[in-house]
Design a protein around this motif. Structure first.
Motif, PDB file in Angstrom:
ATOM      1  N   SER A 232       0.822  -1.214   0.000  1.00 33.01           N
ATOM      2  CA  SER A 232       0.000   0.000   0.000  1.00 33.01           C
ATOM      3  C   SER A 232       0.852   1.258   0.000  1.00 33.01           C
TER       4      SER A 232
ATOM      5  N   GLY B   8      -6.690   6.425  -2.311  1.00 33.97           N
ATOM      6  CA  GLY B   8      -7.239   5.169  -1.817  1.00 33.97           C
ATOM      7  C   GLY B   8      -8.232   4.492  -2.735  1.00 33.97           C
TER       8      GLY B   8
ATOM      9  N   VAL C 233      -7.559  -3.533  -3.958  1.00 35.80           N
ATOM     10  CA  VAL C 233      -6.375  -4.100  -3.311  1.00 35.80           C
ATOM     11  C   VAL C 233      -5.864  -5.312  -4.083  1.00 35.80           C
TER      12      VAL C 233
ATOM     13  N   HIS D 139     -15.129  -2.355  -3.745  1.00 33.37           N
ATOM     14  CA  HIS D 139     -13.770  -2.164  -3.247  1.00 33.37           C
ATOM     15  C   HIS D 139     -13.753  -0.879  -2.428  1.00 33.37           C
TER      16      HIS D 139
ATOM     17  N   GLN E 252      -9.477   2.884   0.292  1.00 34.96           N
ATOM     18  CA  GLN E 252      -8.460   2.625   1.303  1.00 34.96           C
ATOM     19  C   GLN E 252      -8.171   3.923   2.044  1.00 34.96           C
ATOM     20  N   THR E 253      -8.087   3.830   3.363  1.00 39.80           N
ATOM     21  CA  THR E 253      -7.926   5.029   4.173  1.00 39.80           C
ATOM     22  C   THR E 253      -6.548   5.639   3.980  1.00 39.80           C
ATOM     23  N   SER E 254      -6.484   6.971   4.049  1.00 41.20           N
ATOM     24  CA  SER E 254      -5.202   7.674   3.976  1.00 41.20           C
ATOM     25  C   SER E 254      -5.191   8.725   5.066  1.00 41.20           C
TER      26      SER E 254
ATOM     27  N   ARG F 105      -0.635   5.687   2.167  1.00 40.06           N
ATOM     28  CA  ARG F 105      -1.638   5.043   3.000  1.00 40.06           C
ATOM     29  C   ARG F 105      -1.050   3.802   3.672  1.00 40.06           C
TER      30      ARG F 105
ATOM     31  N   ILE G 103      -2.162   0.446   5.013  1.00 38.73           N
ATOM     32  CA  ILE G 103      -3.255  -0.518   5.132  1.00 38.73           C
ATOM     33  C   ILE G 103      -2.668  -1.909   5.306  1.00 38.73           C
TER      34      ILE G 103
ATOM     35  N   ASN H 189      -5.313  -7.238   2.522  1.00 44.45           N
ATOM     36  CA  ASN H 189      -6.570  -7.971   2.378  1.00 44.45           C
ATOM     37  C   ASN H 189      -6.670  -8.538   0.974  1.00 44.45           C
TER      38      ASN H 189
END
Length: 421
Positions: free
Chosen positions: A330, A339, A343, A387, A390-392, A407, A409, A412
């Motif tokens: 990530s 994000g 993934v 999807h 994704q957190t940032s 980010r 992460i 997953n």
């Protein structure tokens, strides 16, 4: 990596360009005899006796045929593909560019300048590249490009409409690619330029791979591109990618030969280490360069970036240790994506890049396998409902790509990990 005898950074852009065409790196004339592009030195040439009984050269293509003959390039079959691209006079090309007005200039590099024009007779916008005879590129690159692009026909290779070889003038006329180069949409973005989303990046990667596949597998004999980089991938409507600039192209090895021995040419940061150290050129040299481009698409980083810390100057050197730890994947994603990427798709794209960047050329995949994998990735559209974003830590500004934007992460993704070597 520092031993690469490759070309340096881009020339300064013309102050009048509209950023639609990327800078070209300065490339010295490649005079290597072995492995040179082999073309018919007598294309459209015939001999005729003059009044004194001497033979003089009469050429349908004028200076082009003389250039080909003077470079002593050998024969390659055209497979019945027809004549060379259309020949234009210098006056015709001057007329469509307003006598090469500065406001028609799209960009400038080691070869000279590129101008936009409109040709009434074909009702088409064109890009006209004018060779600077005092520049670093020479007549060889001009001839190689004309002859190579006269042989190719593929939707992911830029189309050569014609050329001018009149007196000292050497110009190439291409189809106009309205969105410019991939480099202009990936690096140093101006505030008003949209960020390429994940789906578009995979679409561009797959299209560029298909163009390379045509050169490697469909051309007979195969052609080694030798100058694959973001600035040589041009974008048409809908961000349709096409490979351009074939001045360094080489005919691949034939028979029982495994490589072509030639002077090392290309752009620093994209050259395969095996080619840079030995001068032995193969199609796997192109695969390595493609891996660098794919890594640029994923990370948003430049192949060589001296604005970063010493450990991060070279993109591949920075990425290699990260390839070995799935939990760090990530950290490699372009923060400008904010994000918004799958993934699993990220893991698969990094796996492809890692395979292409293997230090041993025989460990790199063939281009057909790369195309198959990227076609699949390009078909898997990102959906934030499926999807999650994704957190940032924070949203980056359009021109910022810093370590703090990465980010963090946890994995997953798929059940497999990539390996770098």
């Amino acid at each position: 990596m520092g031993c690469f005898r490759c070309t340096g950074e881009s020339s300064k852009k013309s102050e009048h360009q509209n950023n639609n065409y990327s800078n070209k790196k300065n490339k010295p004339d490649d005079r290597a005899a072995s492995g040179a592009l082999k073309v018919n030195p007598n294309v459209n040439v015939k001999k005729q006796s003059d009044h004194d009984g001497k033979e003089q050269l009469e050429s349908k293509d004028d200076q082009l045929a003389l250039d080909v003959k003077g470079l002593n390039l050998k024969e390659i079959s055209k497979d019945g593909r027809g004549d060379l691209a259309k020949k234009f006079t210098f006056d015709e090309l001057a007329a469509v560019t307003g006598n090469f007005r500065s406001d028609c200039c799209l960009g400038e590099g080691g070869f000279g300048k590129v101008y936009k024009g409109h040709m009434e007779k074909i009702n088409q916008n064109v890009a006209i590249k004018q060779l600077d005879l005092n520049g670093c590129q020479g007549i060889r690159e001009f001839v190689v490009e004309v002859l190579t692009l006269s042989l190719v026909d593929h939707p992911n290779l830029v189309r050569l409409i014609g050329f001018c070889a009149e007196g000292d003038q050497r110009l190439l006329v291409y189809e106009y690619m309205p969105l410019g180069s991939l480099e202009n949409h990936l690096h140093d973005l101006p505030p008003d330029r949209e960020v390429l989303d994940w789906d578009m990046r995979m679409k561009i990667a797959a299209g560029a791979a298909r163009g390379l596949e045509y050169l490697h597998d469909k051309m007979k004999p195969s052609v080694i591109y030798r100058d694959l980089k973001c600035s040589n991938i041009l974008l048409g409507e809908g961000y349709h990618p096409k490979l351009s600039d074939f001045g360094l192209a080489k005919v691949g090895p034939s028979g029982d030969k495994t490589h072509v021995s030639t002077r090392v040419m290309g752009t620093y940061g994209y050259c395969a280490p095996d080619y840079a150290m030995t001068g032995q050129l193969t199609v796997k040299s192109d695969i390595y360069s493609f891996g660098v481009v794919l890594l640029e698409l994923i990370t948003g980083r430049k192949a060589i970036d001296h604005t970063k810390t010493a450990k991060e100057h070279n993109l591949v050197a920075w990425a290699r240790p990260l390839f070995k730890d799935r939990k760090k994947f990530s950290q490699m994603v372009d923060p400008l994506l904010q994000g918004q990427y799958p993934v699993r798709g990220l893991y698969q794209a990094l796996a492809i890049a890692a395979m292409c960047l293997q230090e041993q050329p025989n460990m790199r995949p063939v281009i057909g396998d790369v195309v198959t994998a990227l076609n699949y990735l390009a078909s898997q559209k990102y959906d934030p409902q499926i999807h999650p974003v994704q957190t940032s830590q924070r949203s980056p500004s359009p021109n910022a790509r810093s370590d703090s934007d990465r980010r963090q992460i946890e994995g997953n993704g798929p059940d497999r990990e990539t390996e770098s070597d």
